[in-house]
Design a protein around this motif. Structure first.
Motif, PDB file in Angstrom:
ATOM      1  N   ALA A  74       0.905  -1.169  -0.060  1.00  0.00           N
ATOM      2  CA  ALA A  74      -0.053   0.162   0.207  1.00  0.00           C
ATOM      3  C   ALA A  74       1.134   1.432  -0.026  1.00  0.00           C
ATOM      4  CB  ALA A  74      -0.797   0.040   1.128  1.00  0.00           C
ATOM      5  N   ALA A  75       2.153   1.360   0.875  1.00  0.00           N
ATOM      6  CA  ALA A  75       2.865   2.532   0.837  1.00  0.00           C
ATOM      7  C   ALA A  75       3.436   2.632  -0.370  1.00  0.00           C
ATOM      8  CB  ALA A  75       3.930   2.101   2.098  1.00  0.00           C
ATOM      9  N   LYS A  76       3.790   1.392  -1.214  1.00  0.00           N
ATOM     10  CA  LYS A  76       4.529   1.479  -2.499  1.00  0.00           C
ATOM     11  C   LYS A  76       3.435   2.197  -3.676  1.00  0.00           C
ATOM     12  CE  LYS A  76       8.670   0.457  -1.780  1.00  0.00           C
ATOM     13  NZ  LYS A  76       9.698   1.749  -1.977  1.00  0.00           N
ATOM     14  N   TYR A  77       2.220   1.647  -3.550  1.00  0.00           N
ATOM     15  CA  TYR A  77       1.249   2.316  -4.386  1.00  0.00           C
ATOM     16  C   TYR A  77       1.080   3.924  -4.139  1.00  0.00           C
ATOM     17  CZ  TYR A  77      -0.858  -1.759  -6.395  1.00  0.00           C
ATOM     18  OH  TYR A  77      -1.067  -2.767  -7.392  1.00  0.00           O
ATOM     19  N   THR A  78       1.133   4.413  -2.788  1.00  0.00           N
ATOM     20  CA  THR A  78       0.869   5.728  -2.357  1.00  0.00           C
ATOM     21  C   THR A  78       2.381   6.512  -2.951  1.00  0.00           C
ATOM     22  OG1 THR A  78      -0.125   5.270  -0.633  1.00  0.00           O
ATOM     23  CG2 THR A  78       1.024   7.478  -0.614  1.00  0.00           C
ATOM     24  N   GLU A  79       3.569   5.939  -2.557  1.00  0.00           N
ATOM     25  CA  GLU A  79       4.760   6.519  -3.174  1.00  0.00           C
ATOM     26  C   GLU A  79       4.920   6.644  -4.634  1.00  0.00           C
ATOM     27  OE1 GLU A  79       9.157   4.522  -3.282  1.00  0.00           O
ATOM     28  OE2 GLU A  79       8.357   4.657  -1.194  1.00  0.00           O
ATOM     29  N   ALA A  97       2.161   6.634  -6.714  1.00  0.00           N
ATOM     30  CA  ALA A  97       1.345   7.665  -7.382  1.00  0.00           C
ATOM     31  C   ALA A  97       1.899   9.194  -6.925  1.00  0.00           C
ATOM     32  CB  ALA A  97       0.134   7.540  -6.502  1.00  0.00           C
ATOM     33  N   GLU A  98       2.672   9.308  -5.794  1.00  0.00           N
ATOM     34  CA  GLU A  98       3.035  10.851  -5.619  1.00  0.00           C
ATOM     35  C   GLU A  98       4.509  10.952  -6.786  1.00  0.00           C
ATOM     36  OE1 GLU A  98       4.237  10.299  -1.419  1.00  0.00           O
ATOM     37  OE2 GLU A  98       1.992  10.689  -0.772  1.00  0.00           O
ATOM     38  N   TRP A  99       5.278   9.906  -6.988  1.00  0.00           N
ATOM     39  CA  TRP A  99       6.060  10.106  -8.171  1.00  0.00           C
ATOM     40  C   TRP A  99       5.603  10.360  -9.386  1.00  0.00           C
ATOM     41  CZ3 TRP A  99       7.704   8.098 -12.575  1.00  0.00           C
ATOM     42  CH2 TRP A  99       8.825   8.557 -13.054  1.00  0.00           C
ATOM     43  N   VAL A 100       4.403   9.837  -9.975  1.00  0.00           N
ATOM     44  CA  VAL A 100       3.785   9.809 -11.045  1.00  0.00           C
ATOM     45  C   VAL A 100       3.298  11.754 -11.284  1.00  0.00           C
ATOM     46  CG1 VAL A 100       1.834   9.251 -12.644  1.00  0.00           C
ATOM     47  CG2 VAL A 100       3.453   7.649 -11.661  1.00  0.00           C
ATOM     48  N   ASN A 143       6.095  13.692 -11.520  1.00  0.00           N
ATOM     49  CA  ASN A 143       7.006  13.591 -13.022  1.00  0.00           C
ATOM     50  C   ASN A 143       6.109  13.149 -14.039  1.00  0.00           C
ATOM     51  OD1 ASN A 143       9.963  13.457 -11.886  1.00  0.00           O
ATOM     52  ND2 ASN A 143       8.814  12.366 -10.449  1.00  0.00           N
ATOM     53  N   PRO A 144       5.324  14.007 -14.643  1.00  0.00           N
ATOM     54  CA  PRO A 144       4.109  13.652 -15.665  1.00  0.00           C
ATOM     55  C   PRO A 144       4.899  13.395 -16.794  1.00  0.00           C
ATOM     56  CG  PRO A 144       4.242  16.169 -15.124  1.00  0.00           C
ATOM     57  CD  PRO A 144       5.018  15.475 -14.150  1.00  0.00           C
ATOM     58  N   LEU A 145       4.188  12.527 -17.570  1.00  0.00           N
ATOM     59  CA  LEU A 145       4.687  11.790 -18.719  1.00  0.00           C
ATOM     60  C   LEU A 145       4.257  12.946 -19.652  1.00  0.00           C
ATOM     61  CD1 LEU A 145       5.905   9.948 -20.563  1.00  0.00           C
ATOM     62  CD2 LEU A 145       3.471   8.767 -20.746  1.00  0.00           C
ATOM     63  N   VAL A 146       5.188  13.547 -20.256  1.00  0.00           N
ATOM     64  CA  VAL A 146       5.044  14.544 -21.425  1.00  0.00           C
ATOM     65  C   VAL A 146       5.270  14.256 -22.693  1.00  0.00           C
ATOM     66  CG1 VAL A 146       5.635  16.906 -22.112  1.00  0.00           C
ATOM     67  CG2 VAL A 146       5.604  16.362 -19.680  1.00  0.00           C
ATOM     68  N   GLU A 147       4.126  14.085 -23.477  1.00  0.00           N
ATOM     69  CA  GLU A 147       4.366  13.426 -24.981  1.00  0.00           C
ATOM     70  C   GLU A 147       4.643  14.570 -25.721  1.00  0.00           C
ATOM     71  OE1 GLU A 147       1.531  10.679 -25.987  1.00  0.00           O
ATOM     72  OE2 GLU A 147       1.431   9.599 -24.172  1.00  0.00           O
ATOM     73  N   PRO A 148       5.278  14.349 -26.773  1.00  0.00           N
ATOM     74  CA  PRO A 148       5.596  15.591 -27.825  1.00  0.00           C
ATOM     75  C   PRO A 148       4.255  15.898 -28.412  1.00  0.00           C
ATOM     76  CG  PRO A 148       6.524  13.383 -28.295  1.00  0.00           C
ATOM     77  CD  PRO A 148       5.993  13.104 -26.985  1.00  0.00           C
ATOM     78  N   ASP A 149       4.344  17.084 -28.732  1.00  0.00           N
ATOM     79  CA  ASP A 149       2.979  17.595 -29.532  1.00  0.00           C
ATOM     80  C   ASP A 149       3.113  17.274 -30.865  1.00  0.00           C
ATOM     81  OD1 ASP A 149       1.090  18.958 -30.642  1.00  0.00           O
ATOM     82  OD2 ASP A 149       1.745  21.098 -29.543  1.00  0.00           O
ATOM     83  N   PRO A 150       2.077  16.607 -31.473  1.00  0.00           N
ATOM     84  CA  PRO A 150       2.118  15.831 -32.735  1.00  0.00           C
ATOM     85  C   PRO A 150       2.274  17.088 -33.857  1.00  0.00           C
ATOM     86  CG  PRO A 150      -0.176  15.719 -31.808  1.00  0.00           C
ATOM     87  CD  PRO A 150       0.838  16.339 -30.690  1.00  0.00           C
ATOM     88  N   GLU A 151       1.995  18.128 -33.527  1.00  0.00           N
ATOM     89  CA  GLU A 151       2.133  18.993 -34.630  1.00  0.00           C
ATOM     90  C   GLU A 151       3.653  19.835 -34.647  1.00  0.00           C
ATOM     91  OE1 GLU A 151      -0.887  21.902 -34.370  1.00  0.00           O
ATOM     92  OE2 GLU A 151      -2.583  20.614 -34.381  1.00  0.00           O
TER      93      GLU A 151
END
Length: 77
Positions: A55-60, A62-65, A68-76
């Motif tokens: 449970a602690a690892k799930y919380t950890e 989620a906080e990390w994500v 550190n959002p996944l930034v996808e390149p703009d397709p344009e």
């Protein structure tokens, strides 16, 4: 039959799908609570401690994500 209260390190490794060695090091670092029992000092992890760890690892994670959002390149671009 009820699940056992205490698990061998190999059982924990199977639950987490990691090696026995990884679990041993988690225990030795104090990351995963465990006890030593018997004359040969065999390690045991209480099932509730494993569940709390997960449970602690799930919380950890989620906080990390969130930090550190996944930034996808703009397709344009």
């Amino acid at each position: 039959m009820p699940e056992p209260r205490f698990l061998l390190l190999s059982d924990v490794a199977a639950e987490l799908n990691v090696s026995d060695s990884q679990v041993y090091h988690m225990v030795r670092r104090g990351e995963l609570p465990a006890i030593k029992i018997g004359g040969r000092g065999q390690w045991r992890v209480e099932r509730s401690a494993l569940e709390a760890y997960i449970a602690a690892k799930y919380t950890e994670t989620a906080e990390w994500v969130a930090r550190n959002p996944l930034v996808e390149p703009d397709p344009e671009d």
